[in-house]
Structures are given as structure tokens and as C-alpha cells.
Enzyme design. Structure first.
Site, short mmCIF file in Angstrom:
data_model
loop_
_atom_site.label_atom_id
_atom_site.label_comp_id
_atom_site.label_asym_id
_atom_site.label_seq_id
_atom_site.Cartn_x
_atom_site.Cartn_y
_atom_site.Cartn_z
N ARG A 1 26.51 76.25 -16.08
CA ARG A 1 25.30 76.50 -16.60
C ARG A 1 25.20 75.26 -18.29
O ARG A 1 24.55 74.41 -18.50
CB ARG A 1 24.20 77.40 -16.64
CG ARG A 1 22.58 76.64 -17.04
CD ARG A 1 21.91 77.80 -16.89
NE ARG A 1 20.28 77.94 -17.72
CZ ARG A 1 19.42 77.07 -17.57
NH1 ARG A 1 19.66 76.43 -16.15
NH2 ARG A 1 18.66 76.77 -17.57
N ILE B 1 15.24 71.70 -18.83
CA ILE B 1 16.38 71.76 -18.02
C ILE B 1 15.41 73.20 -17.46
O ILE B 1 15.17 73.95 -18.37
CB ILE B 1 17.98 72.06 -18.35
CG1 ILE B 1 18.59 72.54 -17.40
CG2 ILE B 1 17.91 72.94 -19.90
CD1 ILE B 1 20.02 73.36 -17.21
N SER B 2 15.39 72.60 -16.23
CA SER B 2 14.73 74.33 -15.52
C SER B 2 15.61 75.07 -15.66
O SER B 2 15.76 75.55 -15.76
CB SER B 2 14.38 73.92 -13.40
OG SER B 2 13.68 72.53 -14.42
N SER B 3 14.70 76.24 -15.27
CA SER B 3 15.16 77.89 -15.26
C SER B 3 15.95 78.39 -14.45
O SER B 3 15.72 77.78 -13.51
CB SER B 3 13.65 79.06 -15.41
OG SER B 3 14.21 79.89 -14.99
N PRO B 4 16.84 78.49 -14.26
CA PRO B 4 18.39 79.21 -13.40
C PRO B 4 17.24 79.81 -12.27
O PRO B 4 17.85 79.37 -11.51
CB PRO B 4 19.04 79.60 -13.92
CG PRO B 4 18.51 80.45 -15.28
CD PRO B 4 17.58 79.65 -15.61
#
Length: 213
Positions: free
Chosen positions: A36, A62-65
Site C-alpha cells: 500500500r 486512495i480509498s481506505s484499505p
């Protein structure tokens, strides 16, 4: 390749995800084996493994994992060959998808973001990801039909041409704008008919028309 120190960090992150969402082993393994940190701007890398969305420039995130894990699992990727992603962004979601699909096709309307994502894919040797600068709402007819289609941005409606590019029995997953909320919605194509299933509330940047060069 991913080094041992990064594996430790991504494993801890995957464990944090598992505390909030019942993540399947194949999805957890994809999260663990995706670096990431490589997809996060240098100034934000100290926060790379937090379960937060982070800015990447061009008013995008960038989206949350956690969100990436959910979206990947909601696609039910097991046994599927290919997936089309609408909204490549930093490329992190596509990288995770590349661990569970044989082929990933990802479209981004902002050319500068796509060029950066392509360089990350090259550096990480993710050779099964195919990229295109375009309005993602057009899909990618050349490689259709797709087993799965994923919107990584919220939409008010889904163009019919995308349902036409979805394989029979396939799933299209999208954050849909419903009033003041966004709802992760799963569309399944059965017998040529599209069936809709609402899953959960979410928060994504919106799909926009056109291309930014």
C-alpha cells in the site's frame, strides 16, 4: 516482490481490517501481498497503513484499505477471469484486484494519475493490469464481456453500455448516489435481467464526465 518488513506492516493492517469486516482468506492474502505504501504520496506514507482514505492529488483519494477489502470481497472474485475497474486513481484497488483476477482492466479519466499508476504497476511488476485513459462510463468494449465491473467512484446511474459489457451471470459493483447517501450496490445479470442489491453506506468521490489531459 514485497519485502519482509512491508509484509509485517500489511499483515497488521489486514488484521485490523479483519476486526471490522469478516474478510475471506483470499482477499486477506491479496491485501497482505500488496504494498500500500507504494500507492500513497510520499508526504502521507507515515499514514499508509491506517484504515483511512488519503489524498493523492487532483482532488482524488486512495480509498481506505478497509473499503478496498470490502469492495474486492463484494465482487465475489473466486473463479473469475477478468474485471473492469472504473476509476484507477492511485492504482491501489487495481493492484489488489490483480492478486485475485487473472486480468485487470482499469480506466482513469485524469491522465496524470494514470501515468503515475502505470509507473507503480511497472515498478511492482504487476503485468496483468491493463490501463486506459478515458471516460470510464464508456467501458472497454474491446475486451468485453467482463466477469466483474467495479466502480471506484460514486454514480447517479449506470450507463446501459456497461451492463451490455457485463457477462451473463456477472456482477457490477458501484457506490450509488441515493439522495444524500451513497450506497454500495451490487448489480447481478441473470437471464439478461439486472437484479439490484443494496449492501452498505459508503463515501466515494463522484464519477465525472470526460477526460483530463
Amino acid at each position: 516482490m514485497i519485502d519482509k518488513i512491508t509484509i509485517i506492516k500489511t499483515t497488521r493492517m489486514a488484521e485490523e481490517i479483519a476486526k471490522r469486516f469478516s474478510i475471506r482468506p483470499v482477499i486477506k492474502d491479496a491485501i497482505i501481498h500488496t504494498n500500500r505504501e507504494a500507492f500513497v504520496p510520499i508526504a502521507m506514507r507515515h499514514n499508509a497503513y491506517r484504515l483511512d482514505a488519503l489524498p493523492i492529488g487532483a482532488q482524488q483519494y486512495i480509498s481506505s484499505p478497509l473499503t478496498v477489502a470490502k469492495m474486492t470481497q463484494y465482487l465475489s472474485p473466486e473463479g473469475c477471469d477478468n474485471v473492469l475497474e472504473i476509476g484507477c486513481g492511485s492504482g491501489y484497488q487495481a493492484a489488489v484486484l490483480s492478486k485475485v483476477f487473472r486480468r485487470v482492466f482499469t480506466i482513469e479519466r485524469i491522465e496524470s494519475l494514470l501515468l503515475e499508476a502505470k509507473e507503480r504497476f511497472r515498478h511492482l511488476r504487476l503485468g496483468n493490469i491493463h490501463t486506459r485513459t478515458d471516460d470510464g462510463q464508456n467501458g472497454w468494449e474491446q475486451y468485453a464481456p467482463f466477469d466483474r465491473i467495479l466502480f471506484s467512484a460514486s454514480a447517479r446511474s449506470i450507463p446501459q453500455k456497461l451492463f451490455d459489457q457485463l457477462r451473463e451471470g456477472g456482477i457490477l459493483l458501484a457506490p450509488m448516489e441515493r439522495g444524500r447517501e451513497q450506497i454500495i450496490t451490487r448489480f447481478t445479470k441473470r437471464g439478461g435481467v439486472i437484479y439490484e442489491d443494496s449492501l452498505e453506506v459508503c463515501d466515494f468521490v463522484p464519477v465525472l464526465d470526460g477526460v483530463v489531459r
